[in-house]
Design an enzyme around this catalytic site. Structure first.
Site, short mmCIF file in Angstrom:
data_model
loop_
_atom_site.label_atom_id
_atom_site.label_comp_id
_atom_site.label_asym_id
_atom_site.label_seq_id
_atom_site.Cartn_x
_atom_site.Cartn_y
_atom_site.Cartn_z
CG ASP A 189 -8.30 -4.42 -2.82
OD1 ASP A 189 -9.50 -4.23 -2.61
OD2 ASP A 189 -7.54 -3.54 -3.26
CG HIS B 156 -2.06 0.95 1.07
ND1 HIS B 156 -1.98 2.29 1.39
CD2 HIS B 156 -3.31 0.75 0.58
CE1 HIS B 156 -3.13 2.86 1.11
NE2 HIS B 156 -3.96 1.96 0.61
N1 CMC Z 1 4.35 -7.51 -4.86
C1 CMC Z 1 5.70 -7.47 -5.03
N2 CMC Z 1 6.45 -6.35 -4.88
C2 CMC Z 1 5.80 -5.22 -4.55
C3 CMC Z 1 4.40 -5.19 -4.35
C4 CMC Z 1 3.68 -6.39 -4.52
N3 CMC Z 1 2.35 -6.41 -4.35
N4 CMC Z 1 4.02 -3.93 -4.04
C5 CMC Z 1 5.15 -3.18 -4.02
N5 CMC Z 1 6.22 -3.96 -4.33
C6 CMC Z 1 7.62 -3.53 -4.36
C7 CMC Z 1 7.91 -2.72 -5.61
O1 CMC Z 1 8.40 -3.55 -6.66
C8 CMC Z 1 8.96 -1.74 -5.12
O2 CMC Z 1 10.20 -2.40 -5.09
P1 CMC Z 1 11.56 -1.56 -5.37
O3 CMC Z 1 11.66 -0.54 -4.27
O4 CMC Z 1 12.65 -2.59 -5.30
O5 CMC Z 1 11.41 -0.94 -6.71
C9 CMC Z 1 8.55 -1.46 -3.68
O6 CMC Z 1 7.80 -2.64 -3.27
C10 CMC Z 1 7.68 -0.22 -3.51
O7 CMC Z 1 6.60 -0.35 -4.42
P2 CMC Z 1 5.96 0.86 -5.24
O8 CMC Z 1 5.28 0.34 -6.46
O9 CMC Z 1 6.99 1.93 -5.42
O10 CMC Z 1 4.90 1.38 -4.18
P3 CMC Z 1 3.63 2.24 -4.47
O11 CMC Z 1 3.31 2.94 -3.22
O12 CMC Z 1 3.82 3.07 -5.69
O13 CMC Z 1 2.49 1.16 -4.83
C11 CMC Z 1 0.69 -0.35 -4.67
C12 CMC Z 1 1.50 0.75 -3.97
C13 CMC Z 1 -0.55 -0.66 -3.83
C14 CMC Z 1 0.20 0.15 -6.04
C15 CMC Z 1 1.59 -1.60 -4.82
O14 CMC Z 1 1.97 -2.09 -3.56
C16 CMC Z 1 0.89 -2.70 -5.62
O15 CMC Z 1 0.93 -2.70 -6.87
N6 CMC Z 1 0.22 -3.69 -4.94
C17 CMC Z 1 -0.54 -4.71 -5.62
C18 CMC Z 1 -1.89 -4.16 -6.03
C19 CMC Z 1 -2.83 -3.98 -4.86
O16 CMC Z 1 -3.00 -4.87 -4.02
N7 CMC Z 1 -3.50 -2.80 -4.82
C20 CMC Z 1 -4.52 -2.50 -3.81
C21 CMC Z 1 -4.10 -1.39 -2.88
S1 CMC Z 1 -5.20 -1.24 -1.45
C22 CMC Z 1 -6.77 -0.81 -2.04
C23 CMC Z 1 -6.81 0.37 -2.97
O17 CMC Z 1 -6.07 1.34 -2.83
O18 CMC Z 1 -7.64 0.36 -3.84
#
Ligand code: CMC
Length: 431
Positions: free
Chosen positions: A366, A308
């Site tokens: 989720d 998140h």
């Molecule tokens: N699986 C594997 N690696 C992950 C994941 C994951 N689900 N989420 C983040 N990472 C890694 C990412 O690769 C990055 O690694 P590095 O620093 O080495 O590049 C690090 O963790 C930080 O991730 P980010 O993408 O920079 O973080 P963000 O804040 O931009 O993204 C997120 C947040 C929710 C989009 C992301 O965690 C994600 O894609 N999760 C899966 C989708 C999901 O479950 N979304 C629902 C969110 S909660 C309900 C809602 O908001 O609607």
């Protein structure tokens, strides 16, 4: 918001600029850069809004480090346990918990707006039967501005109020109709003697040919899912609604924009994507392969339902839903379900894995909602529409707050331009 005695000083070359700092009631201070371009001629750069407050708001507060979510000051776990969805809607919309008389009046108003204009049925019938219900919802909610002309004037407080009630009341009906349409069953009209969640379950699962009794435990679990998704401050879809509304567009068009944004798998679409991932994993013994893929930088695969932007400790909504999942699965007698075993094992392995620990990746809302909704009998395509109907009150509350703010301006971000500098047009025969 109060002005802090502190200021931030920015140095650019040999010039310095003092920037005011504002203190919120709770949470980190913010540096006010509104006059920065005018005085220093520079923009700030923050593409994913990771350090930028785009507005001030008194509705919802999140402390991501501590895993705290407050609506108008009330913790989400207390609301999930002691309150119910329509009371939380009132709280989000009007700022305080209602008295018994206020709640009765509000519930009555919402209940009496659940039917949709009969002509809108034809609108549904224009879609292909295999359309995703989110596609149908985006279209039908946008089309509400063509049906409810008497609540599209955003400058009239009464019309804003009516639009808010209409959106909250009709969204479950629209989501249920989108579902019924895709499975080829007759639309089921709402019933005023049922509460909000029981009504939704009935509109989804009843058929005219026989009676349908709503199980009160399932209806309570449904209500809890609605409550836990009601608002989440300035997330992507809410920010979309705010940006769309800042131009003065009508509320139905703006909420349709929010629905479109929510559909993405990084946001609300994650509940569908998570369950599809669990089905793809298929068996707990395949989990290590998927964990390895999630950690592989060259593989776009991510563990859906994990991570998140704001929560770096635990998602308090997930904590409540995990308990709810156990209750619902117990009631439905599906504790030995392969999907659930896979989910529980995936959670256990991921939470012990260094990669997930270091990056502070925890199961989010989720991860568990999909398991409950699947057990209730919803197809995966309905998961995100259920998120959308729950979040409608959050979108509407944030929209109202923004419109009622006399200092509101159209949202107009700037950019770091990386394209070509000015060059002369070249005639086609010379290229
Ligand atoms: N699986 C594997 N690696 C992950 C994941 C994951 N689900 N989420 C983040 N990472 C890694 C990412 O690769 C990055 O690694 P590095 O620093 O080495 O590049 C690090 O963790 C930080 O991730 P980010 O993408 O920079 O973080 P963000 O804040 O931009 O993204 C997120 C947040 C929710 C989009 C992301 O965690 C994600 O894609 N999760 C899966 C989708 C999901 O479950 N979304 C629902 C969110 S909660 C309900 C809602 O908001 O609607």
């Amino acid at each position: 918001m109060t002005d802090s005695e502190k200021t931030a000083t920015l140095s650019i070359g040999d010039k310095t600029y003092d920037l005011p700092i504002h203190s919120p009631t709770v949470g980190p201070d913010v540096i006010d850069i509104r006059k920065l371009y005018g005085t220093a001629g520079v923009f700030t750069y923050d593409p994913g809004f990771t350090s930028t407050a785009a507005c001030d708001s008194a509705i919802t507060y999140i402390d991501g480090e501590k895993g705290v979510l407050l609506h108008r000051g009330y913790p989400i776990d207390q609301l999930a346990e002691k309150s119910h969805y329509l009371e939380v809607c009132y709280l989000l919309l009007y700022g305080d918990l209602p008295s018994a008389a206020q709640l009765e009046d509000f519930e009555d108003r919402v209940t009496r707006h659940t039917m949709i204009h009969e002509q809108m049925m034809n609108f549904f019938r224009g879609f292909r039967r295999d359309a995703h219900p989110m596609a149908v919802m985006t279209g039908v909610v946008g089309a509400m501005s063509a049906f409810y002309h008497d609540s599209t004037d955003i400058n009239d407080p009464w019309q804003r109020e009516v639009a808010s009630i209409r959106l909250i009341a009709k969204m479950p009906t629209i989501a249920a109709m989108a579902y019924k349409y895709t499975i080829g069953q007759p639309f089921v009209y709402p019933r005023n003697d049922l509460d909000h969640s029981a009504n939704f379950l009935r509109m989804c699962f009843a058929v005219p040919a026989e009676e349908y009794e709503v199980n009160p435990i399932l209806s309570r679990a449904m209500d809890r899912i609605f409550t836990l998704h009601a608002d989440h401050e300035q997330n992507a879809s809410t920010s979309t609604v705010r940006l769309a509304s800042s131009s003065g567009a009508n509320p139905f068009a703006c909420i349709a924009a929010g629905i479109a944004c929510l559909w993405g798998p990084a946001h609300g679409g994650a509940n569908q994507a998570c369950l599809e991932m669990l089905k793809q994993i298929g068996d707990p013994e395949n989990i290590p392969e998927y964990i390895a893929r999630a950690k592989d930088k060259n593989d776009p695969f991510r563990l859906m339902g994990f991570g998140h932007r704001v929560y770096k400790n635990t998602d308090p909504r997930a904590t409540v839903l995990k308990q709810s999942a156990d209750e619902v699965l117990d009631l439905l007698g599906v504790e030995d379900n392969k999907l659930l075993q896979t989910a529980k094992e995936l959670e256990r392995i991921a939470l012990e894995d260094d990669y997930f620990i270091e990056k502070k990746l925890f199961p989010n809302v989720d991860f568990y909602s999909g398991i409950i909704l699947e057990a209730m009998g919803f197809p995966t395509a309905m998961f995100t529409p259920i998120f959308a109907l729950s979040r409608t009150v959050g979108w509407v509350s944030q929209w109202k707050e923004m419109i009622e703010d006399p200092g509101m301006k159209i949202g107009r971000p700037r950019q770091l331009y990386t394209g070509a500098t000015m060059r002369d047009y070249v005639d086609i025969e010379k290229r």
